[in-house]
Design a protein around this motif. Structure first.
Motif, PDB file in Angstrom:
ATOM      1  N   ASP A 110      42.185  50.635  43.798  1.00  0.00           N
ATOM      2  CA  ASP A 110      41.215  49.579  44.052  1.00  0.00           C
ATOM      3  C   ASP A 110      39.910  50.181  44.548  1.00  0.00           C
ATOM      4  O   ASP A 110      39.754  51.395  44.609  1.00  0.00           O
ATOM      5  N   GLY A 111      38.971  49.288  44.897  1.00  0.00           N
ATOM      6  CA  GLY A 111      37.634  49.721  45.273  1.00  0.00           C
ATOM      7  C   GLY A 111      37.564  50.531  46.552  1.00  0.00           C
ATOM      8  O   GLY A 111      36.533  51.123  46.863  1.00  0.00           O
ATOM      9  N   ARG A 112      38.674  50.581  47.282  1.00  0.00           N
ATOM     10  CA  ARG A 112      38.658  51.350  48.530  1.00  0.00           C
ATOM     11  C   ARG A 112      38.422  52.824  48.271  1.00  0.00           C
ATOM     12  O   ARG A 112      37.846  53.521  49.090  1.00  0.00           O
ATOM     13  N   GLY A 113      38.906  53.303  47.145  1.00  0.00           N
ATOM     14  CA  GLY A 113      38.736  54.717  46.824  1.00  0.00           C
ATOM     15  C   GLY A 113      40.001  55.279  46.240  1.00  0.00           C
ATOM     16  O   GLY A 113      41.000  54.566  46.074  1.00  0.00           O
ATOM     17  N   PRO A 114      39.990  56.575  45.905  1.00  0.00           N
ATOM     18  CA  PRO A 114      41.166  57.190  45.303  1.00  0.00           C
ATOM     19  C   PRO A 114      42.346  57.186  46.272  1.00  0.00           C
ATOM     20  O   PRO A 114      42.168  57.044  47.483  1.00  0.00           O
ATOM     21  N   ASP A 115      43.528  57.374  45.715  1.00  0.00           N
ATOM     22  CA  ASP A 115      44.718  57.473  46.551  1.00  0.00           C
ATOM     23  C   ASP A 115      44.742  58.863  47.193  1.00  0.00           C
ATOM     24  O   ASP A 115      44.427  59.858  46.547  1.00  0.00           O
ATOM     25  N   PHE A 146      32.215  41.218  34.984  1.00  0.00           N
ATOM     26  CA  PHE A 146      31.697  41.568  36.310  1.00  0.00           C
ATOM     27  C   PHE A 146      31.858  40.358  37.218  1.00  0.00           C
ATOM     28  O   PHE A 146      31.476  39.262  36.845  1.00  0.00           O
ATOM     29  N   ASP A 147      32.437  40.556  38.376  1.00  0.00           N
ATOM     30  CA  ASP A 147      32.611  39.468  39.326  1.00  0.00           C
ATOM     31  C   ASP A 147      31.701  39.714  40.527  1.00  0.00           C
ATOM     32  O   ASP A 147      31.973  40.588  41.339  1.00  0.00           O
ATOM     33  N   PRO A 148      30.601  38.964  40.614  1.00  0.00           N
ATOM     34  CA  PRO A 148      29.669  39.216  41.723  1.00  0.00           C
ATOM     35  C   PRO A 148      30.276  38.923  43.090  1.00  0.00           C
ATOM     36  O   PRO A 148      29.683  39.254  44.105  1.00  0.00           O
ATOM     37  N   LEU A 149      31.426  38.263  43.104  1.00  0.00           N
ATOM     38  CA  LEU A 149      32.033  37.948  44.393  1.00  0.00           C
ATOM     39  C   LEU A 149      33.124  38.934  44.786  1.00  0.00           C
ATOM     40  O   LEU A 149      33.791  38.759  45.796  1.00  0.00           O
ATOM     41  N   ASP A 150      33.330  39.954  43.967  1.00  0.00           N
ATOM     42  CA  ASP A 150      34.282  40.998  44.347  1.00  0.00           C
ATOM     43  C   ASP A 150      33.495  42.123  45.026  1.00  0.00           C
ATOM     44  O   ASP A 150      32.766  42.858  44.386  1.00  0.00           O
ATOM     45  N   HIS A 151      33.641  42.219  46.334  1.00  0.00           N
ATOM     46  CA  HIS A 151      32.792  43.153  47.075  1.00  0.00           C
ATOM     47  C   HIS A 151      33.446  44.493  47.312  1.00  0.00           C
ATOM     48  O   HIS A 151      32.831  45.387  47.875  1.00  0.00           O
ATOM     49  N   ASN A 152      34.695  44.635  46.936  1.00  0.00           N
ATOM     50  CA  ASN A 152      35.393  45.862  47.285  1.00  0.00           C
ATOM     51  C   ASN A 152      34.933  47.049  46.452  1.00  0.00           C
ATOM     52  O   ASN A 152      34.942  48.178  46.924  1.00  0.00           O
ATOM     53  N   GLY A 153      34.512  46.769  45.246  1.00  0.00           N
ATOM     54  CA  GLY A 153      34.068  47.844  44.371  1.00  0.00           C
ATOM     55  C   GLY A 153      34.643  47.638  42.986  1.00  0.00           C
ATOM     56  O   GLY A 153      35.839  47.410  42.823  1.00  0.00           O
ATOM     57  N   TYR A 154      33.765  47.730  42.002  1.00  0.00           N
ATOM     58  CA  TYR A 154      34.121  47.440  40.613  1.00  0.00           C
ATOM     59  C   TYR A 154      34.921  48.583  40.017  1.00  0.00           C
ATOM     60  O   TYR A 154      34.504  49.732  40.063  1.00  0.00           O
ATOM     61  N   LEU A 155      36.077  48.264  39.463  1.00  0.00           N
ATOM     62  CA  LEU A 155      36.859  49.262  38.745  1.00  0.00           C
ATOM     63  C   LEU A 155      37.067  48.785  37.321  1.00  0.00           C
ATOM     64  O   LEU A 155      37.382  47.620  37.096  1.00  0.00           O
ATOM     65  N   GLY A 156      36.895  49.685  36.373  1.00  0.00           N
ATOM     66  CA  GLY A 156      37.148  49.338  34.978  1.00  0.00           C
ATOM     67  C   GLY A 156      38.360  50.079  34.464  1.00  0.00           C
ATOM     68  O   GLY A 156      38.848  51.022  35.091  1.00  0.00           O
TER      69      GLY A 156
END
Lengths: 588, 262
Positions: free
Chosen positions: A398-403, A294-304
């Motif tokens: 990415d954290g922006r959302g689905p394509d 987990f990266d607390p500095l990644d604000h875009n949204g966590y993806l696993g």
């Protein structure tokens, strides 16, 4: 301590010998650094060892993906245990309700309806008492790898609460972690004190009495049975740490079955236990030592890149040839999923979020943003094959959302297998009757004539952060104050470029009227608590604000965005509708 | 403390408040001592997290650290000192990081004013040696140490030895840019990311000792920004939760006052 163990085990599980060597080198380096941690003077040695460690980190870190190879579908999907009460009935209360650091909701004593204090809200059963501890634990998510997690009662997912409609329960939740927690019952209708307002913490070492009324609001003086929820879930909502705590596992189911739904079960319309299965899907990334990345500095949204289903990575589940009810929950931070069965068999959709639909509908696939739920029935008696997969077919980079767009998404078939169903035996006789078209729960639409106010909320991104109407969350200001008991029209407008924002509104369901000017798909046409906004999407919703005064929040359920203050406060008050008022109450 | 609350309207809310207090009643009795007692209890419960960080037992908790991902790049500060980003600025203390550039006419001057206030206010909480403020330039090709000095003078930022250090630093563009991306301060849209006028107005901050990191927008309410930073970066529960406990007491006292008055 436990992480050292897991690290050693993880080393064993990594195939590349070179990787293992660099990891142990990094361990040695850390030891020497830790010992010289006291002063800031002795840094020359440290910087050298640190650079060695950093080289090793490129192998260990899951920044570019989980580096642990494992075989999918080798673990059985567990069903979270049902939480057992300490006692039932006031005379048996195990402790004085409210006698803890953070107290209990004032409504516990009054039980009156905010819009009409002469009226009590409906209750039918004696109250139940539960005690729960949020604590660190170690679990086996990937086969053979120990992973430090953090969960309710130390398990992931947390225990499943099963309550009856109109049965009040009190959960004394202790926080044994170092996070500032706040437990939110998502999809419920409950007082502000225990609703998981982000700043109404359970501080470390302390407890709060969560009072869940399990009641329903009144509609013209009659209990609105259409509002009775079914599949709720609880998760952490603590300010600034929600994304982290939820990735670590602070989430569980709360299933409420009221008399009407019990009737459907008794008449053998809907499957019941043990054929009523909650399924929590959450994506995670693991470092090679087994810890959750987990990266607390990644604000875009966590993806696993590993899908955990009820706490296990890509499990299998044995089923009989009969109908099952599955309660799907997307408990990811930013990952949207679209579920589909590998043989393209449609689902029988019976609910959206917390609420049963008026009638069962056919659904080829099920789109779930973070926090959304959908109950479906799958009839395995009609499946000839012995295996079938539940897949996620949605593409998301990415954290922006689905394509793609909300109603025109980029998918891929076959998708990623989440659960393998192993189908056994002959068709079971006397199966439940539910099928497409079966009548379920009545729905009372909010009428245009009931609307007292229209509010517009614009969700957008500016200078590295997300805002609502050009503002950030202010814990002491209520941005919207509807008149308690009234209905309002809210326009939720996403102008954030390519970003998706699933907007969750606490307190009650809302009814989506239009998405981009069009009638919504049928599964979203009734009640929701999370309204998905695709890129540049505008949704028009009707919502009522009943039974309880605030403050409550509504926010983007991409949890990183929420932690970055993409959240607003609403507070139903007597002399509304108003805007931008100080809070009417505060329960820290 | 910014705590504006409406006067309670109607006896309904009042009676609710009374009862909420009754719920918390037993702690109310000795309200004077409650704050410290509650904090001491918090501290005890957190002892392992705070006091024994360097012991073998909790070494493992520190194994995968956020700051491990920060490259230890070379920087030059406004005084011309050569600094290593991690070793000299981050290691073993609390740090507040800001990206800026001297030619910025957008959010930078406002950010600077907020950080100036934070330098004073957080310095009082953390002490001047345990906290450092770092401004990293987005335009190292323009921002020489002399430019940085001038900028500081214009902005009224002083090298005040009674306050926590505030380092304005420049360096190699590629390295600074890589560091920026590592710190999560970037936009996924490359066009917006390349546009300096759209650069992030967020403060990245953390405590390397406790490995707690976060970032918050500069534009949010100042008091809430400050208390959130203390809650996240604080070295011990006393620092972290004093405002939360204070809010709780104020809320309870306010309810009590309302009851007495009415």
């Amino acid at each position: 301590m436990k992480k050292s163990i897991s690290r050693r085990q993880a080393i064993g599980s990594i195939s590349a010998a070179a990787a293992a060597t660099t990891i142990s080198a990094s361990l040695g380096a850390r030891r020497s650094r830790t010992r010289s941690r006291t002063g800031r003077g002795e840094t020359s040695l440290d910087s050298g060892t640190r650079s060695q460690r950093l080289q090793a980190e490129t192998v260990v870190d899951a920044r570019t993906g989980t580096p642990i190879p494992f075989e999918k579908f080798t673990q059985e999907m567990p069903i979270p245990p049902v939480k057992q009460p300490l006692a039932v009935g006031k005379q048996n209360a195990p402790w004085v309700v409210g006698d803890c650091f953070h107290g209990v909701a004032p409504e516990y004593y009054t039980r009156t309806v905010a819009e009409d204090p002469t009226l009590k809200y409906p209750e039918k059963y004696p109250e139940k008492y539960y005690e729960m501890r949020i604590r660190d634990a170690v679990g086996e998510v990937i086969p053979g790898v120990q992973t430090p997690c953090c969960g309710y009662d130390g398990i992931v997912p947390g225990p499943t609460f099963k309550s009856k409609g109109l049965e009040p329960i009190i959960v004394r939740t202790w926080n044994d972690t170092h996070f500032e927690c706040s437990m939110h019952l998502h999809g419920g209708h409950n007082p502000s004190h225990g609703d998981g307002y982000p700043n109404f913490y359970i501080l470390p070492g302390q407890a709060r009495d969560y009072y869940y009324t399990n009641t329903i609001p009144y509609h013209h003086g009659v209990p609105d049975v259409g509002e009775a929820p079914s599949t709720m879930w609880y998760h952490d909502h603590g300010m600034d740490v929600t994304a982290h705590t939820c990735v670590l596992g602070m989430a569980g189911f709360h299933i409420q079955i009221d008399d009407f739904e019990q009737g459907l079960i008794d008449r053998n319309v809907l499957p019941s236990d043990p054929y009523d299965i909650p399924i929590m899907i959450a994506d995670k990334r693991f470092n090679s030592d087994g810890t959750i990345f987990f990266d607390p500095l990644d604000h875009n949204g966590y993806l696993g890149d590993v899908y955990c289903v009820n706490g296990k990575a890509h499990p299998y589940f044995r089923v009989q040839r009969r109908k099952y009810r599955f309660r799907f929950l997307n408990a990811s931070n930013a990952r949207h999923i679209e579920l589909r069965l590998s043989d393209a068999r449609p689902f029988v959709g019976i609910s959206n979020d917390s609420w049963l639909l008026p009638h069962a509908i056919e659904r080829d696939s099920i789109l779930l943003s973070p926090a959304k739920r959908a109950d479906v029935v799958i009839d395995f008696s009609k499946v000839d094959a012995n295996e079938m997969y539940l897949e996620n077919i949605l593409l998301q980079g990415d954290g922006r959302g689905p394509d793609g767009k909300l109603l025109d998404r980029d998918t891929q078939i076959p998708g990623v297998g989440l659960v393998k169903f192993i189908i056994e035996g002959d068709p079971v006789p006397g199966d439940c009757s539910v099928d497409v078209g079966t009548e379920l729960r009545e729905h009372i639409p909010i009428l245009e004539s009931e609307i007292e106010a229209t509010r517009v909320f614009e969700f957008h991104r500016r200078k590295g952060a997300w805002q609502i109407n050009q503002e950030f969350y202010d814990e002491f200001k209520s941005n919207a104050c509807p008149r308690v008991g009234s209905a309002e029209r809210w326009i939720l407008r996403n102008t954030a470029g390519g970003w998706w924002h699933p907007i969750h509104i606490h307190l009650e369901s809302h009814q989506i009227q239009k998405i981009d000017g069009q009638a919504p798909p049928e599964e979203w046409a009734y009640k929701s608590d999370t309204c998905m906004l695709g890129p540049n999407t505008e949704a028009e919703i009707f919502m009522k604000f009943r039974t309880f005064t605030g403050p409550f929040v509504f926010h983007c359920h991409n949890l990183e965005h929420e932690d970055m203050r993409m959240m607003f406060v609403f507070d139903p008050i007597k002399d509304g509708p108003k805007s931008n008022q100080p809070l009417s109450a505060y329960y820290p | 403390m910014k705590m504006n609350f409406a006067k309670k309207a109607g006896c309904c809310v009042l009676s609710l408040s009374t009862l909420w207090m009754a719920g918390c009643g037993q702690q109310l009795a000795d309200q004077g001592q409650e704050s410290s007692a509650a904090l001491t209890e918090l501290e005890q419960k957190n002892k392992v997290r705070v006091a024994s960080l360097s012991t073998d037992e909790y070494e493992s908790v520190l194994d995968a650290r956020v700051s491990d991902r920060f490259p230890d790049i070379e920087l030059i500060d406004h005084r011309g000192r050569d600094l290593q980003f991690y070793t000299d600025l981050i290691e073993d203390r609390s740090v507040v990081l800001v990206y800026f550039y001297t030619r910025c006419v957008g959010s930078c001057p406002i950010t600077t004013q907020v950080v100036k206030k934070l330098r004073k206010d957080l310095g009082e909480v953390f002490g001047k040696d345990d906290l450092v403020f770092v401004s990293l330039t987005l335009e190292p090709e323009v921002d020489s140490p002399e430019e940085l000095q001038t900028y500081m003078k214009i902005q009224g930022v002083e090298d005040d030895s009674t306050l926590p250090d505030w380092v304005y630093a420049t360096g190699n563009f590629e390295e600074l840019d890589a560091l920026r991306k590592n710190l999560g301060i970037f936009d996924l849209d490359p066009i917006i990311d390349a546009d300096k006028t759209e650069h992030a107005a967020i403060l990245t901050f953390g405590n390397d000792r406790l490995d707690r990191w976060a970032a918050l927008p500069v534009g949010m309410d100042y008091e809430q920004l400050k208390s959130a930073m203390i809650r996240i970066m604080g070295n011990n529960p006393r620092q972290r939760y004093s405002s939360a406990v204070q809010y709780r007491e104020e809320a309870m006292k306010r309810f009590q006052d309302n009851v007495v008055k009415n």
